[in-house]
Each structure stands twice: as structure tokens, then as C-alpha cells.
Motif scaffolding. Structure first.
Motif, short mmCIF file in Angstrom:
data_model
loop_
_atom_site.label_atom_id
_atom_site.label_comp_id
_atom_site.label_asym_id
_atom_site.label_seq_id
_atom_site.Cartn_x
_atom_site.Cartn_y
_atom_site.Cartn_z
N ARG A 113 -27.88 -32.67 -22.28
CA ARG A 113 -27.01 -33.77 -21.89
C ARG A 113 -26.86 -34.77 -23.04
NH1 ARG A 113 -23.87 -31.78 -18.06
NH2 ARG A 113 -24.90 -31.49 -16.03
N CYS A 114 -27.94 -34.99 -23.75
CA CYS A 114 -27.88 -35.89 -24.90
C CYS A 114 -26.92 -35.33 -25.94
CB CYS A 114 -29.27 -36.06 -25.49
SG CYS A 114 -29.36 -37.23 -26.87
N ALA A 115 -26.93 -34.00 -26.11
CA ALA A 115 -26.07 -33.37 -27.11
C ALA A 115 -24.59 -33.51 -26.75
CB ALA A 115 -26.42 -31.89 -27.24
N GLU A 116 -24.30 -33.70 -25.46
CA GLU A 116 -22.90 -33.88 -25.06
C GLU A 116 -22.31 -35.18 -25.60
OE1 GLU A 116 -21.34 -32.17 -21.04
OE2 GLU A 116 -23.28 -33.12 -20.65
N ASN A 117 -23.14 -36.22 -25.66
CA ASN A 117 -22.63 -37.54 -26.04
C ASN A 117 -23.17 -38.07 -27.35
OD1 ASN A 117 -21.15 -37.79 -23.57
ND2 ASN A 117 -23.06 -38.34 -22.53
N TYR A 118 -24.30 -37.52 -27.80
CA TYR A 118 -24.95 -38.06 -28.99
C TYR A 118 -25.28 -36.97 -30.00
CZ TYR A 118 -25.56 -41.93 -25.74
OH TYR A 118 -25.35 -42.93 -24.82
N GLY A 119 -24.42 -35.97 -30.08
CA GLY A 119 -24.67 -34.86 -30.99
C GLY A 119 -24.28 -35.16 -32.43
N LEU A 163 -21.61 -31.30 -28.14
CA LEU A 163 -21.41 -30.05 -27.41
C LEU A 163 -20.53 -30.27 -26.18
CD1 LEU A 163 -25.00 -28.52 -27.49
CD2 LEU A 163 -23.11 -28.15 -29.09
N SER A 164 -19.69 -29.31 -25.89
CA SER A 164 -18.90 -29.31 -24.66
C SER A 164 -19.77 -28.80 -23.52
CB SER A 164 -17.69 -28.38 -24.82
OG SER A 164 -18.13 -27.03 -24.97
N PRO A 165 -19.37 -29.01 -22.25
CA PRO A 165 -20.15 -28.48 -21.13
C PRO A 165 -20.38 -26.97 -21.23
CG PRO A 165 -18.55 -30.07 -20.34
CD PRO A 165 -18.23 -29.85 -21.80
N GLU A 166 -19.37 -26.24 -21.69
CA GLU A 166 -19.52 -24.79 -21.83
C GLU A 166 -20.54 -24.46 -22.92
OE1 GLU A 166 -16.66 -26.42 -21.97
OE2 GLU A 166 -15.87 -25.94 -19.97
N ALA A 167 -20.56 -25.28 -23.98
CA ALA A 167 -21.49 -25.02 -25.07
C ALA A 167 -22.94 -25.23 -24.67
CB ALA A 167 -21.14 -25.91 -26.27
N LEU A 168 -23.18 -26.09 -23.67
CA LEU A 168 -24.56 -26.29 -23.20
C LEU A 168 -25.13 -24.98 -22.66
CD1 LEU A 168 -24.30 -29.70 -21.31
CD2 LEU A 168 -24.63 -29.27 -23.74
N ILE A 169 -24.32 -24.27 -21.89
CA ILE A 169 -24.75 -22.98 -21.35
C ILE A 169 -24.93 -21.97 -22.48
CG2 ILE A 169 -24.20 -21.13 -19.74
CD1 ILE A 169 -24.76 -23.87 -18.48
N SER A 170 -24.06 -22.05 -23.48
CA SER A 170 -24.15 -21.14 -24.62
C SER A 170 -25.46 -21.34 -25.37
CB SER A 170 -22.97 -21.36 -25.55
OG SER A 170 -23.05 -20.52 -26.69
N VAL A 171 -25.91 -22.59 -25.51
CA VAL A 171 -27.19 -22.87 -26.18
C VAL A 171 -28.33 -22.18 -25.44
CG1 VAL A 171 -28.88 -24.68 -26.65
CG2 VAL A 171 -26.48 -25.02 -27.26
N ILE A 172 -28.35 -22.32 -24.13
CA ILE A 172 -29.42 -21.70 -23.34
C ILE A 172 -29.36 -20.18 -23.47
CG2 ILE A 172 -30.27 -21.31 -20.99
CD1 ILE A 172 -29.45 -24.15 -20.32
N ASN A 173 -28.17 -19.62 -23.40
CA ASN A 173 -28.03 -18.17 -23.50
C ASN A 173 -28.47 -17.64 -24.87
OD1 ASN A 173 -27.06 -18.05 -20.89
ND2 ASN A 173 -24.91 -18.08 -21.50
#
Length: 389
Positions: A246-252, A257-267
């Protein structure tokens, strides 16, 4: 402290630098340095630590033999009893356990738990000082509760808020449910910030580019109750992942990162053929919390001559479960799958500073925010009527 430290070192086998462990445990887990020796002694008496070597009174190295979660707490409980705890210690345990189930009027604690009247003052002083007992002053008197009430009963707390909270409080809690890992702001979410300060809502914190710490609130539902009690470290890991992303969404900084990219990081981290993230200038700060929680190590920069870090996943079953839980929270807003395997050991020893577990975050937030008696009074009163739950 012994149980928390055991959870940190389990699966490490050999602790080669116990003094470094002492520093990590103090900063990450609130295991006080002055208590470190006694904590190790408790683990040694329980058979969880062996071959302790000391030099000049300092613990230097040892090996660990920490069991699975259920056995861990049961054995430590037996070890605690064998040490002949004082009457005050035994009564405090009874009170904290009871308040974790439901708040009670402060004036009723003594009679409800059969406590020694002469020990009440010391009991409340110790419990309050340790952050295990909190009080909320209402028009009808003080209400005592434990932060574990919110941690171990998130679904009940959510129900109470929705049924008995004010419109603003209901709205703020709904915001968390719709966006797990909600960025806390005392201006935008004053009642939610108060709930976190009072230990009723979980909120890990991540370091921002300016060096300040930002808390991200979560109110997860879980299908396995053990994740809220005995296996809480796995849930806290998942919340650490959630807060970092969530921090990466606003303070990257240069790589928001976009919301889709958050899932990509985990994957990417879960992919056995990859398991790392490409180096980035913000990664050392952005994923510091996950590194210190034992989910990542910071490997050298993959680029020739580069001075950034490569976040690399520490592939254990506990860490995989934490990533999957975090992914469910991001996608669905609550935990929808149950993936538990108690047969696998915990993580490698974490290192560094900056990790703030949910309980630590709530402690620090109390400096500038408190639960609102007016807003929480009906909720607590209703909770006291649900003590059987």
C-alpha cells in the motif's frame, strides 16, 4: 517475550550472534535488552534453546529447537507455572485473558475475576504500563479492556461497530473493509486512528521517503482462528506485506505501483523460478518492514556496479502463506482462503531496524490519539454483554 522470540528464531537452527539477535528483538518485538538473558533462560528451561554459550555474562551463541505453534505455547505455559509465578503475575494473566474476550467495567474487575483486593492497584499499574490493560472513561464509569480484544475478535468488533457505532465510525470501519491496508490519517480518519491507538485495530507502519512512519490499518476476517491467537505471527507478516505494498502505491517515489502491480509483486515473489524483485532506488526503504519481518533479504544489486538492493523472497511455508493472505486482502478486502500448514518451521532470523508490529504501532499512536469515549461507549457496553463470545 519468550514466545515472541521463539517465533522469530524458529527454523534458524544455530544463532551465531546472540547479541545481534538481542538488538533485533528489542527493536522489532519489544523484548527488552535487560530481559533478554531471562527470556533465553525460559526458552532453555523449556528445551527450545540448547547449547547456550556465554562470555563475560553475555549470551554469545546457541541452537534452537522451537516446536510448532500449539506446542510452543503449551510448553511455555507449563514452564511458566513451574517457575512458581507470583500471585500478582497469575492474577494479571487471568485478567488479560478475560479482557481479551470482552471489556468489563473497571470497578467490576475484582469481583468478576476473584482477585485479591490488596493487589488491585499493583495489578492495574503493571497491566497498564505493559499496554495489556487499557481503560476508557465513559459517563457511566471507566471500562477496562485489552488490546487483544480487537486483535483476537476482529469480526465481533466489526459487528459491534456496524450495529452500535455512530455514522462516522461505521463509515471509517467500512473504509478499512473496502481497502485493507488503509492509510491512516488523524485528520481524515480520527475515530479509526483512535481505535488503532487503543489497540482495537491492527496497523503496521512503513517508513516514508521523508523518514516518518505511516501506519496502514487492516481489519481482516480469518477462517482459521489460530491466526488470531497462536499463529498470530503469520497474520502479522501478511499485514506487513499489505502495508509495504500500500505504501508503494502512494510513496513509491520513482516507481509508484498500480493496484494490479501490487498483485504482480506478490506473484513474482511466490514464483519458484524467480522469487525476487528487480533493483530499484526505493526498495531498501519500501520493503524494509518485510525484510525485518523475515519475508525478504536484501541481496546485492543485479546490475554491474549498481548500489541498490535486490529484494529476494525467503521461501518458507509460513512466508508463502503470509503472501497469499496479503494477496487475498488486496483482491477481496478480507481473507477468503485457508492455507495453514503447521508442519513447517518458521522463518530465518530477521535483521535491521524499523519494523513496527501492530501492537507496537498502537502503542506509539497513543501519544497523539486516543479512542473517543463518546463514540466507543455503546460499542464497549454491548461488547460487555457479549462476554460469552
Amino acid at each position: 517475550m519468550a514466545a515472541t522470540l521463539a517465533g522469530l528464531i524458529r527454523g534458524r537452527d544455530v544463532i551465531e550472534d546472540a547479541q545481534a539477535l538481542m538488538q533485533v528483538a528489542a527493536h522489532q518485538l519489544d523484548v527488552q535488552m535487560l530481559s533478554f538473558g531471562e527470556v533465553i533462560a525460559v526458552l532453555e528451561d523449556s528445551g527450545f534453546v540448547q547449547g547456550v554459550q556465554r562470555q563475560g555474562g553475555k549470551i554469545v551463541t546457541f541452537t534452537e529447537n522451537v516446536p510448532f505453534y500449539d506446542d510452543l505455547y503449551r510448553t511455555l505455559g507449563d514452564a511458566w507455572r513451574s517457575r512458581t509465578p507470583t500471585e500478582l503475575e497469575q492474577q494479571l494473566l487471568v485478567v488479560v485473558d478475560g479482557l481479551a474476550q470482552a471489556p468489563v467495567p473497571l470497578e467490576s474487575i475484582e469481583s468478576q475475576y476473584g482477585l485479591d483486593h490488596g493487589a488491585m492497584s499493583d495489578l492495574l499499574e503493571v497491566g497498564s504500563g505493559a499496554g495489556l490493560i487499557q481503560t476508557l472513561r465513559t459517563i457511566d464509569g471507566d471500562i477496562a479492556y485489552s488490546p487483544f480484544f480487537g486483535f483476537e475478535n476482529p469480526q465481533l468488533l466489526q459487528t459491534l461497530v456496524m450495529e452500535h457505532g455512530s455514522d462516522q465510525l461505521i463509515s471509517e470501519f467500512a473504509a478499512v473493509r473496502s481497502r485493507q491496508g488503509l492509510e491512516l490519517s488523524v485528520e481524515k480518519y480520527p475515530l479509526l486512528t483512535g481505535a488503532v491507538a487503543g489497540g482495537l485495530v491492527m496497523a503496521p507502519a512503513v517508513r516514508l521517503p521523508d523518514g516518518s512512519m505511516q501506519a496502514f490499518a487492516a481489519l481482516p476476517y480469518v477462517s482459521d482462528p489460530n491466526l488470531l491467537v497462536a499463529r498470530k505471527p503469520v497474520l502479522e507478516k501478511a499485514l506487513a506485506v499489505l502495508a509495504c505494498l500500500r505504501c508503494a502505491e502512494n510513496y513509491g517515489e520513482y516507481n509508484t505501483l498500480s493496484p494490479e502491480a501490487l498483485i504482480s509483486v506478490i506473484n513474482k515473489l511466490l514464483d519458484p523460478n524467480r522469487g525476487f524483485l528487480a533493483p530499484n532506488s526505493a526498495h531498501r526503504r519500501q520493503y524494509e518492514l518485510m525484510r525485518n519481518a523475515g519475508l525478504l533479504v536484501f541481496a546485492p544489486d543485479l546490475r554491474a556496479g549498481g548500489n541498490w538492493v535486490t529484494p529476494r523472497f525467503v521461501d518458507t511455508e509460513d512466508n508463502r502463506e503470509a503472501l497469499l493472505l496479503a494477496r487475498d486482502l488486496i483482491v477481496h478486502g478480507e481473507l477468503v482462503e485457508h492455507r495453514v500448514d503447521d508442519s513447517v518451521a518458521r522463518t530465518a532470523l530477521a535483521s535491521g531496524k524499523g519494523y513496527k508490529a501492530p501492537m507496537q504501532t498502537s502503542h506509539r499512536l497513543r501519544e497523539y490519539a486516543q479512542p473517543s469515549p463518546k463514540q466507543f461507549e455503546k460499542i464497549f457496553e454491548k461488547a460487555m454483554g457479549l462476554s460469552a463470545l
